[in-house]
Design a protein around this motif. Structure first.
Motif, PDB file in Angstrom:
ATOM      1  N   GLY A  36     -15.252 -21.957  11.400  1.00 47.95           N
ATOM      2  CA  GLY A  36     -14.953 -20.534  11.373  1.00 47.95           C
ATOM      3  C   GLY A  36     -16.194 -19.704  11.613  1.00 47.95           C
ATOM      4  N   ILE A  37     -16.008 -18.385  11.612  1.00 44.29           N
ATOM      5  CA  ILE A  37     -17.095 -17.439  11.843  1.00 44.29           C
ATOM      6  C   ILE A  37     -16.902 -16.250  10.904  1.00 44.29           C
ATOM      7  CG2 ILE A  37     -18.214 -15.897  13.514  1.00 44.29           C
ATOM      8  CD1 ILE A  37     -17.024 -17.599  15.761  1.00 44.29           C
ATOM      9  N   LEU A  38     -18.021 -15.739  10.379  1.00 43.74           N
ATOM     10  CA  LEU A  38     -18.012 -14.481   9.638  1.00 43.74           C
ATOM     11  C   LEU A  38     -19.058 -13.567  10.251  1.00 43.74           C
ATOM     12  CD1 LEU A  38     -17.236 -12.589   7.247  1.00 43.74           C
ATOM     13  CD2 LEU A  38     -19.021 -13.759   5.918  1.00 43.74           C
ATOM     14  N   LEU A  39     -18.635 -12.375  10.662  1.00 40.89           N
ATOM     15  CA  LEU A  39     -19.535 -11.345  11.155  1.00 40.89           C
ATOM     16  C   LEU A  39     -19.868 -10.409  10.005  1.00 40.89           C
ATOM     17  CD1 LEU A  39     -17.755 -10.367  14.514  1.00 40.89           C
ATOM     18  CD2 LEU A  39     -19.481 -12.153  14.126  1.00 40.89           C
ATOM     19  N   VAL A  40     -21.168 -10.236   9.734  1.00 39.91           N
ATOM     20  CA  VAL A  40     -21.622  -9.338   8.675  1.00 39.91           C
ATOM     21  C   VAL A  40     -22.650  -8.363   9.233  1.00 39.91           C
ATOM     22  CG1 VAL A  40     -21.197 -11.016   6.820  1.00 39.91           C
ATOM     23  CG2 VAL A  40     -23.457 -10.901   7.883  1.00 39.91           C
ATOM     24  N   ASP A  41     -22.952  -7.355   8.451  1.00 40.61           N
ATOM     25  CA  ASP A  41     -23.954  -6.355   8.802  1.00 40.61           C
ATOM     26  C   ASP A  41     -23.654  -5.785  10.191  1.00 40.61           C
ATOM     27  OD1 ASP A  41     -25.145  -6.830   6.311  1.00 40.61           O
ATOM     28  OD2 ASP A  41     -26.420  -8.411   7.124  1.00 40.61           O
ATOM     29  N   ASP A  42     -24.651  -5.642  11.054  1.00 43.27           N
ATOM     30  CA  ASP A  42     -24.426  -5.033  12.365  1.00 43.27           C
ATOM     31  C   ASP A  42     -23.633  -5.915  13.318  1.00 43.27           C
ATOM     32  OD1 ASP A  42     -25.622  -2.667  11.680  1.00 43.27           O
ATOM     33  OD2 ASP A  42     -27.542  -3.121  12.632  1.00 43.27           O
ATOM     34  N   ALA A  43     -23.427  -7.179  12.972  1.00 47.63           N
ATOM     35  CA  ALA A  43     -22.606  -8.060  13.817  1.00 47.63           C
ATOM     36  C   ALA A  43     -21.154  -7.611  13.854  1.00 47.63           C
ATOM     37  CB  ALA A  43     -22.690  -9.503  13.326  1.00 47.63           C
ATOM     38  N   VAL A  44     -20.707  -6.797  12.910  1.00 47.84           N
ATOM     39  CA  VAL A  44     -19.309  -6.349  12.940  1.00 47.84           C
ATOM     40  C   VAL A  44     -19.001  -5.570  14.209  1.00 47.84           C
ATOM     41  CG1 VAL A  44     -19.107  -6.346  10.409  1.00 47.84           C
ATOM     42  CG2 VAL A  44     -19.655  -4.210  11.602  1.00 47.84           C
ATOM     43  N   TYR A  45     -20.015  -4.942  14.802  1.00 48.64           N
ATOM     44  CA  TYR A  45     -19.795  -4.224  16.061  1.00 48.64           C
ATOM     45  C   TYR A  45     -19.368  -5.175  17.187  1.00 48.64           C
ATOM     46  CZ  TYR A  45     -22.149  -0.236  13.884  1.00 48.64           C
ATOM     47  OH  TYR A  45     -22.502   0.799  13.056  1.00 48.64           O
ATOM     48  N   LEU A  46     -19.744  -6.447  17.088  1.00 47.58           N
ATOM     49  CA  LEU A  46     -19.409  -7.428  18.123  1.00 47.58           C
ATOM     50  C   LEU A  46     -17.915  -7.727  18.187  1.00 47.58           C
ATOM     51  CD1 LEU A  46     -22.349  -9.904  17.455  1.00 47.58           C
ATOM     52  CD2 LEU A  46     -22.249  -8.071  19.174  1.00 47.58           C
ATOM     53  N   ALA A  47     -17.182  -7.372  17.146  1.00 51.00           N
ATOM     54  CA  ALA A  47     -15.726  -7.579  17.126  1.00 51.00           C
ATOM     55  C   ALA A  47     -14.986  -6.485  17.889  1.00 51.00           C
ATOM     56  CB  ALA A  47     -15.225  -7.645  15.685  1.00 51.00           C
ATOM     57  N   LYS A  48     -15.709  -5.472  18.323  1.00 56.53           N
ATOM     58  CA  LYS A  48     -15.110  -4.400  19.116  1.00 56.53           C
ATOM     59  C   LYS A  48     -15.187  -4.799  20.587  1.00 56.53           C
ATOM     60  CE  LYS A  48     -15.956  -0.160  17.961  1.00 56.53           C
ATOM     61  NZ  LYS A  48     -16.581   1.132  17.649  1.00 56.53           N
ATOM     62  N   PRO A  49     -14.047  -4.880  21.279  1.00 53.92           N
ATOM     63  CA  PRO A  49     -14.063  -5.327  22.680  1.00 53.92           C
ATOM     64  C   PRO A  49     -15.005  -4.537  23.581  1.00 53.92           C
ATOM     65  CG  PRO A  49     -11.811  -5.218  21.880  1.00 53.92           C
ATOM     66  CD  PRO A  49     -12.684  -4.616  20.810  1.00 53.92           C
ATOM     67  N   GLU A  50     -15.069  -3.226  23.409  1.00 52.07           N
ATOM     68  CA  GLU A  50     -15.925  -2.421  24.285  1.00 52.07           C
ATOM     69  C   GLU A  50     -17.409  -2.696  24.056  1.00 52.07           C
ATOM     70  OE1 GLU A  50     -14.896   0.254  20.739  1.00 52.07           O
ATOM     71  OE2 GLU A  50     -13.860  -1.205  21.968  1.00 52.07           O
ATOM     72  N   ILE A  51     -17.763  -3.179  22.871  1.00 51.58           N
ATOM     73  CA  ILE A  51     -19.151  -3.578  22.601  1.00 51.58           C
ATOM     74  C   ILE A  51     -19.380  -4.991  23.131  1.00 51.58           C
ATOM     75  CG2 ILE A  51     -20.881  -4.040  20.824  1.00 51.58           C
ATOM     76  CD1 ILE A  51     -20.254  -1.069  21.026  1.00 51.58           C
ATOM     77  N   ALA A  52     -18.479  -5.911  22.780  1.00 50.72           N
ATOM     78  CA  ALA A  52     -18.626  -7.312  23.200  1.00 50.72           C
ATOM     79  C   ALA A  52     -18.731  -7.432  24.715  1.00 50.72           C
ATOM     80  CB  ALA A  52     -17.451  -8.140  22.685  1.00 50.72           C
ATOM     81  N   ASP A  53     -18.021  -6.590  25.445  1.00 48.57           N
ATOM     82  CA  ASP A  53     -18.050  -6.632  26.905  1.00 48.57           C
ATOM     83  C   ASP A  53     -19.435  -6.336  27.481  1.00 48.57           C
ATOM     84  OD1 ASP A  53     -15.378  -7.291  27.095  1.00 48.57           O
ATOM     85  OD2 ASP A  53     -14.717  -5.240  27.489  1.00 48.57           O
ATOM     86  N   ARG A  54     -20.271  -5.640  26.721  1.00 49.55           N
ATOM     87  CA  ARG A  54     -21.592  -5.245  27.226  1.00 49.55           C
ATOM     88  C   ARG A  54     -22.721  -6.151  26.743  1.00 49.55           C
ATOM     89  NH1 ARG A  54     -19.977   0.267  25.389  1.00 49.55           N
ATOM     90  NH2 ARG A  54     -21.568  -0.020  23.806  1.00 49.55           N
ATOM     91  N   VAL A  55     -22.415  -7.090  25.843  1.00 42.18           N
ATOM     92  CA  VAL A  55     -23.466  -7.924  25.250  1.00 42.18           C
ATOM     93  C   VAL A  55     -23.662  -9.193  26.072  1.00 42.18           C
ATOM     94  CG1 VAL A  55     -24.132  -9.216  23.174  1.00 42.18           C
ATOM     95  CG2 VAL A  55     -23.047  -6.966  22.958  1.00 42.18           C
ATOM     96  N   ARG A  56     -24.899  -9.402  26.510  1.00 38.12           N
ATOM     97  CA  ARG A  56     -25.247 -10.563  27.337  1.00 38.12           C
ATOM     98  C   ARG A  56     -26.614 -11.090  26.914  1.00 38.12           C
ATOM     99  NH1 ARG A  56     -22.071 -11.355  31.549  1.00 38.12           N
ATOM    100  NH2 ARG A  56     -20.664  -9.696  32.163  1.00 38.12           N
ATOM    101  N   ALA A  57     -26.779 -12.394  27.070  1.00 32.88           N
ATOM    102  CA  ALA A  57     -28.085 -13.007  26.874  1.00 32.88           C
ATOM    103  C   ALA A  57     -28.939 -12.725  28.103  1.00 32.88           C
ATOM    104  CB  ALA A  57     -27.929 -14.516  26.662  1.00 32.88           C
ATOM    105  N   VAL A  58     -30.235 -12.927  27.996  1.00 33.54           N
ATOM    106  CA  VAL A  58     -31.110 -12.692  29.145  1.00 33.54           C
ATOM    107  C   VAL A  58     -30.778 -13.642  30.296  1.00 33.54           C
ATOM    108  CG1 VAL A  58     -32.984 -11.708  27.796  1.00 33.54           C
ATOM    109  CG2 VAL A  58     -32.941 -14.161  28.216  1.00 33.54           C
ATOM    110  N   THR A  59     -30.107 -14.743  30.010  1.00 22.86           N
ATOM    111  CA  THR A  59     -29.695 -15.693  31.046  1.00 22.86           C
ATOM    112  C   THR A  59     -28.454 -15.226  31.799  1.00 22.86           C
ATOM    113  OG1 THR A  59     -28.367 -16.877  29.431  1.00 22.86           O
ATOM    114  CG2 THR A  59     -30.616 -17.681  29.796  1.00 22.86           C
ATOM    115  N   GLY A  60     -27.816 -14.162  31.310  1.00 18.93           N
ATOM    116  CA  GLY A  60     -26.603 -13.646  31.934  1.00 18.93           C
ATOM    117  C   GLY A  60     -25.327 -14.067  31.237  1.00 18.93           C
ATOM    118  N   ASP A  61     -25.426 -15.001  30.275  1.00 17.82           N
ATOM    119  CA  ASP A  61     -24.239 -15.412  29.514  1.00 17.82           C
ATOM    120  C   ASP A  61     -23.609 -14.209  28.829  1.00 17.82           C
ATOM    121  OD1 ASP A  61     -24.316 -18.331  29.808  1.00 17.82           O
ATOM    122  OD2 ASP A  61     -26.161 -18.203  28.622  1.00 17.82           O
TER     123      ASP A  61
END
Length: 122
Positions: A36-61
């Protein structure tokens, strides 16, 4: 078999780290080892699709690609977003991708104390 539970506290300001958390969760799931996974602190923003869509690693992932794979291929596991962390940041249940449910540290601990479960923190 050892299971891995992911505790993610890094948010969109740490894009590579956040993306790697989701990538490693996907890798664990592919091997039947995700607990399983638990998002805490500022990671909760990652559960928002409009935020997750913009998050990428420097490798492009793309974090959204990994989250989408988890949504489509994994069921019956806790994908939790810390309810108090959401409340403190103005994130509501209506903001969340359907993968996620509001939860607490107690719900995560119920998974973590099971035999054969370890944690990775990002």
């Amino acid at each position: 078999m050892q299971k891995v539970f992911f505790l993610v506290s890094c948010g969109p300001d740490e894009q590579s780290k956040a993306t790697r958390a989701f990538q490693f969760a996907k890798l664990a799931a592919e091997r039947g080892s995700l607990a399983g996974i638990l998002l805490v602190d500022d990671a909760v923003y990652l559960a928002k699709p409009e935020i997750a869509d913009r998050v990428r690693a420097v490798t492009g992932d793309s974090l959204a690609d990994h989250a989408g794979w988890l949504r489509e291929h994994v069921s019956g596991l806790p994908f939790l977003v810390c309810k108090p962390c959401c409340q403190a940041r103005g994130v509501t249940v209506d903001d969340l991708d359907p993968l996620w449910v509001l939860g607490t540290g107690g719900a995560a601990m119920d998974v973590l104390i099971q035999d054969g479960v370890t944690t990775l923190s990002f």
